[in-house]
Design an enzyme around this catalytic site. Structure first.
Site, mmCIF file in Angstrom:
data_model
loop_
_atom_site.group_PDB
_atom_site.id
_atom_site.type_symbol
_atom_site.label_atom_id
_atom_site.label_comp_id
_atom_site.label_asym_id
_atom_site.label_seq_id
_atom_site.Cartn_x
_atom_site.Cartn_y
_atom_site.Cartn_z
ATOM 1 N N LYS A 191 16.644 -17.685 -6.321
ATOM 2 C CA LYS A 191 17.702 -18.025 -7.408
ATOM 3 C C LYS A 191 16.857 -17.924 -8.646
ATOM 4 C CE LYS A 191 20.877 -21.175 -7.395
ATOM 5 N NZ LYS A 191 21.710 -22.298 -7.105
ATOM 6 N N HIS A 221 18.396 -19.333 -11.359
ATOM 7 C CA HIS A 221 19.085 -20.256 -12.281
ATOM 8 C C HIS A 221 19.259 -21.695 -11.404
ATOM 9 C CE1 HIS A 221 22.328 -18.316 -9.730
ATOM 10 N NE2 HIS A 221 22.759 -19.636 -9.892
#
Length: 217
Positions: free
Chosen positions: A103, A105
């Site tokens: 990921k 974020h």
């Protein structure tokens, strides 16, 4: 006897239809007389019992560890449940697992849960090709932690491409112990003790002669 839980585990897997007998094609293209599918532990009660068996096997092995790690995806519910079982048995340890996709974020990264640190015990279902263990070892080492062992449900004690089993290859490659709740030896002992299992015992025996390894190869 300290090893009684291994026979209880075999009985439990047969009752849950996780361990089945018949004719099954393995990934290696072999026709196996038995099939073990840990993915069928998919309700709360059976997962709880499975985790308690892991906790007993880990305690019996006496391997020192600081935390647990579960490789995605099958290792995620396993490591969570095993950490709860260990806490119920009086040992509270941290755990984490990885996601397959990184990921960019939120919290980011691939590891969810406790930061990888100290001696890390990997919890998985079985070792076939050893891919998830290799990825886990790389992740753990990259974080500056130490992979100290792998805990699995069943060791089929079956040769891979060479003379060693996948479990032996993993143990030798990374110099870590592989802890299993039960092995093919335990399954054979269980079948020998039940006269109604004579047919399955004979089939497993033939398969073992063809593809098996000994525990001390």
């Amino acid at each position: 006897m300290a090893s009684d839980f291994r026979q209880e585990f075999i009985r439990f897997t047969i009752e849950q239809k996780v361990l089945r007998f018949g004719e099954f094609k393995t990934k290696a293209g072999r026709l196996s007389p038995y099939f073990f599918n840990a993915g069928l532990f998919y309700d709360g009660a059976s997962l709880k019992q499975l985790a308690q068996f892991y906790a007993k096997a880990i305690a019996a092995a006496g391997v020192g560890f600081d935390m647990l790690f579960g490789p995605a995806y099958k290792g995620i519910p396993l490591v969570t449940a095993v950490s709860i079982a260990l806490a119920e048995a009086g040992r509270n340890v941290r755990y984490s697992f990885n996601r397959k996709e990184e990921k960019d974020h939120g919290e980011g990264g691939t590891v969810i849960g406790a930061p990888l640190a100290g001696k890390v015990l990997i919890v998985d279902d079985v070792i076939s090709a050893g891919t998830s263990v290799r990825e886990s070892v790389n992740l753990i080492r990259a974080a500056g932690a130490i992979p100290c062992g792998v805990a699995i449900a069943l060791d089929r004690m079956e040769r891979g491409s060479g003379n060693l089993s996948a479990v032996q290859e993993v143990g030798g490659s990374y110099n870590v112990p592989v802890i299993s709740i039960a092995t093919l030896d335990d399954l054979v002992r269980y079948l020998k003790a039940d006269p109604q299992q004579a047919q399955n015992l004979a089939a497993v025996g033939r398969y073992r002669e063809q593809y098996g390894v000994t525990a001390h190869d």
